[in-house]
Design a protein around this motif. Structure first.
Motif, short mmCIF file in Angstrom:
data_model
loop_
_atom_site.label_atom_id
_atom_site.label_comp_id
_atom_site.label_asym_id
_atom_site.label_seq_id
_atom_site.Cartn_x
_atom_site.Cartn_y
_atom_site.Cartn_z
N TRP A 116 0.85 -1.18 0.00
CA TRP A 116 0.00 0.00 0.00
C TRP A 116 0.89 1.23 0.00
CZ3 TRP A 116 -3.61 -1.71 4.59
CH2 TRP A 116 -4.63 -2.51 4.09
N ALA A 117 0.52 2.24 -0.77
CA ALA A 117 1.28 3.49 -0.78
C ALA A 117 0.31 4.66 -0.78
CB ALA A 117 2.18 3.56 -2.01
N VAL A 118 0.59 5.65 0.05
CA VAL A 118 -0.23 6.87 0.09
C VAL A 118 0.08 7.70 -1.15
CG1 VAL A 118 -0.78 8.98 1.36
CG2 VAL A 118 -0.23 6.87 2.61
N ARG A 119 -0.88 7.78 -2.06
CA ARG A 119 -0.70 8.50 -3.32
C ARG A 119 -1.98 9.26 -3.65
NH1 ARG A 119 3.61 7.18 -1.87
NH2 ARG A 119 5.19 5.97 -2.99
N PRO A 120 -2.21 10.42 -3.01
CA PRO A 120 -3.52 11.09 -3.08
C PRO A 120 -3.81 11.84 -4.38
CG PRO A 120 -2.00 12.36 -1.75
CD PRO A 120 -1.29 11.10 -2.09
N LYS A 121 -2.81 12.15 -5.16
CA LYS A 121 -3.06 12.97 -6.35
C LYS A 121 -3.43 12.10 -7.55
CE LYS A 121 -2.07 16.67 -4.00
NZ LYS A 121 -3.11 17.60 -3.56
N ALA A 122 -2.42 11.60 -8.21
CA ALA A 122 -2.68 10.81 -9.41
C ALA A 122 -2.73 9.31 -9.12
CB ALA A 122 -1.60 11.09 -10.45
N CYS A 228 -0.40 -2.22 -4.92
CA CYS A 228 0.46 -3.03 -5.79
C CYS A 228 0.48 -4.44 -5.24
CB CYS A 228 1.87 -2.45 -5.82
SG CYS A 228 3.03 -3.41 -6.84
N LYS A 229 0.15 -5.41 -6.06
CA LYS A 229 0.16 -6.80 -5.60
C LYS A 229 0.79 -7.70 -6.66
CE LYS A 229 -4.75 -7.00 -6.85
NZ LYS A 229 -6.11 -7.22 -6.35
N SER A 230 1.45 -8.72 -6.18
CA SER A 230 2.09 -9.67 -7.08
C SER A 230 1.04 -10.58 -7.71
CB SER A 230 3.09 -10.53 -6.30
OG SER A 230 2.40 -11.42 -5.42
N ILE A 231 1.47 -11.42 -8.61
CA ILE A 231 0.60 -12.48 -9.09
C ILE A 231 0.30 -13.41 -7.92
CG2 ILE A 231 1.59 -12.40 -11.41
CD1 ILE A 231 2.99 -15.09 -10.67
N LYS A 245 7.02 -6.76 -8.45
CA LYS A 245 6.68 -5.86 -9.55
C LYS A 245 7.39 -4.51 -9.41
CE LYS A 245 2.11 -7.64 -10.78
NZ LYS A 245 0.68 -7.26 -10.97
N THR A 246 7.41 -3.77 -10.49
CA THR A 246 8.01 -2.43 -10.47
C THR A 246 7.34 -1.56 -9.43
OG1 THR A 246 8.54 -2.59 -12.83
CG2 THR A 246 8.53 -0.39 -11.86
N CYS A 247 6.03 -1.68 -9.29
CA CYS A 247 5.30 -0.84 -8.34
C CYS A 247 5.57 -1.22 -6.88
CB CYS A 247 3.81 -0.85 -8.62
SG CYS A 247 3.03 -2.48 -8.59
N HIS A 248 6.22 -2.36 -6.64
CA HIS A 248 6.65 -2.67 -5.27
C HIS A 248 7.84 -1.80 -4.87
CE1 HIS A 248 4.58 -6.77 -5.71
NE2 HIS A 248 4.09 -6.26 -4.60
N GLN A 249 8.45 -1.16 -5.84
CA GLN A 249 9.58 -0.24 -5.68
C GLN A 249 10.74 -0.83 -4.88
OE1 GLN A 249 7.65 3.73 -4.75
NE2 GLN A 249 9.09 4.32 -6.33
N PHE A 250 10.88 -0.48 -3.62
CA PHE A 250 12.10 -0.81 -2.88
C PHE A 250 12.04 -2.17 -2.20
CE2 PHE A 250 11.57 3.88 -2.78
CZ PHE A 250 12.58 4.18 -3.67
N LEU A 251 11.02 -2.95 -2.50
CA LEU A 251 10.94 -4.28 -1.91
C LEU A 251 11.99 -5.20 -2.52
CD1 LEU A 251 9.44 -6.36 -0.10
CD2 LEU A 251 7.99 -6.84 -2.09
N THR A 252 12.74 -5.88 -1.68
CA THR A 252 13.69 -6.88 -2.15
C THR A 252 13.41 -8.20 -1.45
OG1 THR A 252 15.32 -6.27 -0.46
CG2 THR A 252 15.50 -5.20 -2.60
N VAL A 253 13.39 -9.28 -2.20
CA VAL A 253 13.22 -10.61 -1.63
C VAL A 253 14.37 -11.49 -2.12
CG1 VAL A 253 10.73 -10.48 -1.39
CG2 VAL A 253 11.70 -11.30 -3.52
#
Length: 255
Positions: A116-122, A228-231, A245-253
């Motif tokens: 989840w990401a706080v993204r109030p504009k676009a 943003c959620k994975s398959i 995914k790209t939208c996970h941004q800084f997540l590393t596994v």
């Protein structure tokens, strides 16, 4: 005698050709099925693997998840800071994939990584937001900040039950009323036109118009949360870093 031998040799060669053709056809069919499953993240009807639900399977999964949920908190990220949802997700994935009992259950277990990401504009995943904040209000009514602008968690679905795991819910929170697994084995919300009521319960999202104001806005889940959620990963052996995914941004596994 020579004629009989020649006929027998011809029959043998024809039989061998048929066997080669059959073997090749079977190989092509298997590869096609596997490719379809991998490319489209679907389970073909009748292709479920692993122990079936019932006869103690649910209890086995719940015992493993409870143990893993607690153990996942013991990682470098959470040992250094309370806001460690990404580090918790990473360790939780590692422990899931290493668990021998969960491997036996096979594709009965479905897993998704959420952000989840706080993204109030676009509502773009990489939008710049001023003074973002995510809080969680616990069962006794105490509201505490759990992250700046993002929160990561894992959904685990098995035998008709879906549970959320993160650094605040190490024993898991049952969110089954919000989710279902469709006929293709995909974990999905029952109604994506509304906030998932159980999953989002207790969470609040905030932002400001600029970096210096003291006026902070609380925003609605549907209005300002980028999801943003994975398959849907099919079993613990399908936990792989390529599903970030790209939208996970800084997540590393590391799985």
């Amino acid at each position: 005698t020579a004629l009989f031998s020649d006929k027998r040799e011809i029959r043998y060669q024809v039989m061998m050709r048929h066997m080669v053709i059959l073997a090749f056809s079977a190989s092509v069919a298997v590869k096609a099925l596997r490719s379809l499953e991998e490319d489209n993240n679907v389970e073909l009807f009748g292709q479920e693997s692993g122990v079936k639900c019932g006869s103690g399977t649910e209890e086995l999964v719940e015992r493993s998840l409870k143990q893993i949920g607690g153990s996942a908190k013991n990682n470098n990220g959470c040992n250094k800071a309370a806001k460690c949802c990404d580090a918790y997700l990473r360790e939780f994935a590692n422990l899931l994939k290493a668990d021998a009992d969960l491997k036996l259950v096979g594709k009965q277990i479905k897993i998704q990584w959420w952000r989840w990401a706080v993204r109030p504009k676009a509502k773009k995943f990489d939008e710049l937001v001023q003074q973002p904040k995510i809080t969680f209000t616990n069962s006794v009514g105490t509201e505490g900040e759990i992250g700046l602008d993002t929160h990561f968690f894992t959904l685990v679905s098995y035998c008709g039950k879906t549970v959320r795991f993160d650094n605040m819910a190490t024993k898991g929170v049952d969110v089954s009323p919000d989710f279902q697994v469709n006929g293709k084995g995909i974990l999905m919300q029952r109604d994506e036109t509304i906030p998932p009521p159980v999953l989002s319960e207790g969470f609040k999202f905030y932002y400001a118009d600029d970096a210096h104001t003291k006026v902070i806005h609380q925003c609605d889940y549907m209005a300002c949360v980028h999801v943003c959620k994975s398959i849907t990963m099919q079993g613990v052996m399908d936990l792989k870093s390529k599903h970030v995914k790209t939208c996970h941004q800084f997540l590393t596994v590391e799985v």
